[in-house]
Design a protein around this motif. Structure first.
Motif, PDB file in Angstrom:
ATOM      1  N   ASN A   1       0.826  -1.211   0.000  1.00 57.59           N
ATOM      2  CA  ASN A   1       0.000   0.000   0.000  1.00 57.59           C
ATOM      3  C   ASN A   1       0.860   1.261   0.000  1.00 57.59           C
ATOM      4  O   ASN A   1       0.558   2.246  -0.684  1.00 57.59           O
TER       5      ASN A   1
ATOM      6  N   TYR B   1      -0.007   0.766  -4.108  1.00 55.55           N
ATOM      7  CA  TYR B   1      -1.458   0.970  -4.155  1.00 55.55           C
ATOM      8  C   TYR B   1      -1.859   2.356  -3.665  1.00 55.55           C
ATOM      9  O   TYR B   1      -2.747   2.996  -4.246  1.00 55.55           O
TER      10      TYR B   1
ATOM     11  N   ASP C   1      -3.728   5.026  -5.984  1.00 55.77           N
ATOM     12  CA  ASP C   1      -5.063   5.433  -5.557  1.00 55.77           C
ATOM     13  C   ASP C   1      -5.159   6.958  -5.494  1.00 55.77           C
ATOM     14  O   ASP C   1      -6.152   7.565  -5.925  1.00 55.77           O
TER      15      ASP C   1
ATOM     16  N   ILE D   1      -8.438   2.090  -8.182  1.00 63.18           N
ATOM     17  CA  ILE D   1      -7.539   1.263  -7.377  1.00 63.18           C
ATOM     18  C   ILE D   1      -7.669   1.722  -5.936  1.00 63.18           C
ATOM     19  O   ILE D   1      -7.548   2.912  -5.641  1.00 63.18           O
TER      20      ILE D   1
ATOM     21  N   LEU E   1      -5.208  -6.983  -9.796  1.00 65.76           N
ATOM     22  CA  LEU E   1      -4.965  -5.869 -10.711  1.00 65.76           C
ATOM     23  C   LEU E   1      -5.112  -6.381 -12.136  1.00 65.76           C
ATOM     24  O   LEU E   1      -4.600  -7.459 -12.474  1.00 65.76           O
TER      25      LEU E   1
ATOM     26  N   GLN F   1      -8.335  -2.284 -10.507  1.00 65.61           N
ATOM     27  CA  GLN F   1      -8.651  -3.527  -9.808  1.00 65.61           C
ATOM     28  C   GLN F   1      -9.911  -4.133 -10.412  1.00 65.61           C
ATOM     29  O   GLN F   1     -10.819  -3.431 -10.852  1.00 65.61           O
TER      30      GLN F   1
ATOM     31  N   THR G   1       1.310  -6.965  -8.305  1.00 70.23           N
ATOM     32  CA  THR G   1       2.062  -5.737  -8.578  1.00 70.23           C
ATOM     33  C   THR G   1       2.185  -5.476 -10.078  1.00 70.23           C
ATOM     34  O   THR G   1       2.762  -4.464 -10.476  1.00 70.23           O
TER      35      THR G   1
END
Length: 522
Positions: free
Chosen positions: A295, A299, A303, A315, A327, A365, A397
């Protein structure tokens, strides 16, 4: 289409006012009713040919639904029924020797607990049989292929205009599937064609497979010339209507009666329903510490970028308390490569930021509206050798390539084409007063459980172990039935025939038919 298709017809159609008769029962009242089964001919694709576990094999072919129908027709005057010869398949491996992509049948290797091609070398060849058969099902055939001269030409294999299965038995290099079928002068026929006109697009992951020529939806392009179509393209619904009309006009020209079948929805077969869109458990991701790192490094930044661009849920950060979505690369997503590159350049440097932009520009996603194809199960979580170091784990990833996912947008195109084809099938059948086996309706019942006359309940699930093996109607390719599934299909045809043509034919007992092939070792 190899790639191909699936099951069954209207459960509500049964014997009026009586219990169903099964094949092991003796009943002198069997009758052909208004139908004449003297010369029965079946046209279609892999479903008609008896394709299962990824191929046609010598034994598997004997369970084709046309062959099972012919056995019951023989009780009321039906004549000899022939199928393309597979006697050379001495070890029952299937496949076609020397033809790439046409491998041996799939089995479960119990020692590995996974499906795999059965060991051995195929003995099936392309040696021409030059003979028309009562079963003219050709695996891989689309609607317009039944009318295409040269579809059985061995020379056409080099140009992609011919089909190896039809090459084996076409009466000449210029023969058409339909013309060869008509040499049998059918008095009764079944026609289950059209699944591949849309299924090939779906099993290929829809509009675009990374690094491969994009597939097209010809309802959108308006292309009415199927000669120009790629194999994975969706057939224009107007073309389908015209071709299907031609096929039915030809089959009925001498007064033959018959049954046509609707095309099942792809959302009801295990090829698209077995692998979940969110399979990444916290354990699979390495636990809370690793999830926090993902994260922080990937991510979260993505995001933030997508949220700033008005796409807050494209995402989201991973959770350590539930399964997470994979993903994916979405061909229809807005390309954010430039924005990602710009946003990450100050922290990662221009070169690394550009690499991130290229990888994640069309990433998102997966959601519940997406269908992950069955072969993706062996790809998710694996290392992608072509991806940049550090972001090279497929689905985690590194976005899964388009070919592994039928997105919600692509799924809508498939649904629209299926509906259009089925509307044509029903209308054309009505114009000729033919019976319609609504395979689409029954396939949808399989999703929640289909209870048949023996009180057995079957579902549209993929094989998951010997404990539930008896409830599975699909073979290991996730698209085609197993032998038990073909028996269920044959019964749905029989119920449709009995209702429409006032026949009295007995049903097969599906519980007598084998399911999945499980070997101790392979």
């Amino acid at each position: 289409m190899k790639n191909k298709f699936i099951l069954v017809a209207a459960l509500a159609i049964g014997f009026a006012g009586c219990e169903p008769e099964f094949e092991n029962e003796v009943n002198a009242a069997y009758s052909s009713g208004e139908a004449d089964f003297t010369r029965y001919v079946a046209v279609g694709n892999s479903l008609t040919a008896g394709y299962m576990d990824g191929t046609v094999s010598r034994v598997g072919q004997t369970y084709s639904y046309p062959n099972l129908l012919a056995q019951q027709f023989a009780l009321v005057g039906g004549g000899v029924f022939t199928q393309p010869s597979f006697t050379e398949d001495v070890n029952n491996l299937g496949g076609i020797a020397g033809v790439p992509g046409f491998g041996n049948r799939l089995v479960i290797d119990a020692s590995q607990n996974r499906p795999e091609p059965i060991a051995g070398t195929s003995t099936v060849t392309l040696t021409p049989q030059a003979k028309a058969y009562n079963n003219m099902g050709v695996p891989g055939a689309k609607s317009f292929h039944l009318l295409a001269p040269g579809y059985g030409s061995q020379a056409g294999l080099l140009t992609g205009t011919a089909n190896p299965y039809f090459v084996r038995h076409a009466t000449s290099s210029t023969a058409t599937v339909l013309a060869d079928a008509m040499t049998k002068n059918p008095t009764f026929f079944t026609n289950w064609i059209g699944a591949n006109d849309v299924l090939a697009y779906a099993t290929a992951g829809g509009a675009q497979a990374n690094g491969v020529t994009p597939a097209a939806d010809h309802n959108a392009t308006g292309n009415l010339n199927p000669v120009t179509y790629g194999f994975n393209d969706i057939t224009n619904s107007g073309v389908f209507n015209n071709v299907y009309t031609n096929i039915i006009n030809t089959l009925t020209i001498n007064g033959a009666k018959g049954v046509v079948c609707t095309i099942p929805s792809v959302t009801s077969i295990p090829y698209f329903t077995t692998v979940p869109f969110a399979p990444l458990s916290p354990t699979a991701l390495g636990g809370p510490t690793n999830i926090t790192a993902l994260n922080t490094q990937l991510y979260g930044p993505l995001d933030a970028i997508f949220t700033a661009l008005g796409e807050p849920n494209r995402i989201n950060p991973l959770t350590a308390t539930a399964a997470n979505p994979i993903l994916i690369n979405d061909a229809d997503a807005t390309d954010r490569s430039a924005q990602i590159t710009g946003a990450l350049t100050p922290t990662l440097g221009a070169t690394t930021a550009a690499a991130f932009g290229a990888v994640f520009g069309k990433a998102r996603q997966a959601t519940s509206g997406d269908l992950v194809v069955l072969p993706a199960s062996s790809v998710i979580g694996s290392t992608n050798s072509a991806a940049p170091a550090g972001i090279n784990i497929n689905g985690v990833t590194f976005p899964m390539a388009n070919r592994w996912v039928l997105t919600s947008t692509e799924r809508a195109k498939v649904a629209a084409a299926t509906t259009a084809y089925n509307n044509s099938i029903v209308a054309i059948a009505a114009s000729k007063n033919l019976a319609v086996a609504d395979m689409n309706a029954v396939m949808n019942k399989l999703i929640t459980g289909l209870k048949i006359e023996t009180n057995s309940i079957y579902t549209a699930n993929y094989f998951s172990g010997s404990g539930t093996e008896g409830q599975v109607l699909f073979s290991l390719d996730g698209v085609h039935p197993n032998a038990r599934g073909y028996a269920v299909i044959a019964n749905e045809f029989i119920k449709t025939i009995n209702a429409k043509y006032k026949s009295s034919l007995p049903l097969h007992n599906p519980t007598y038919f084998p399911g999945i092939s499980i070997l101790p070792t392979n």
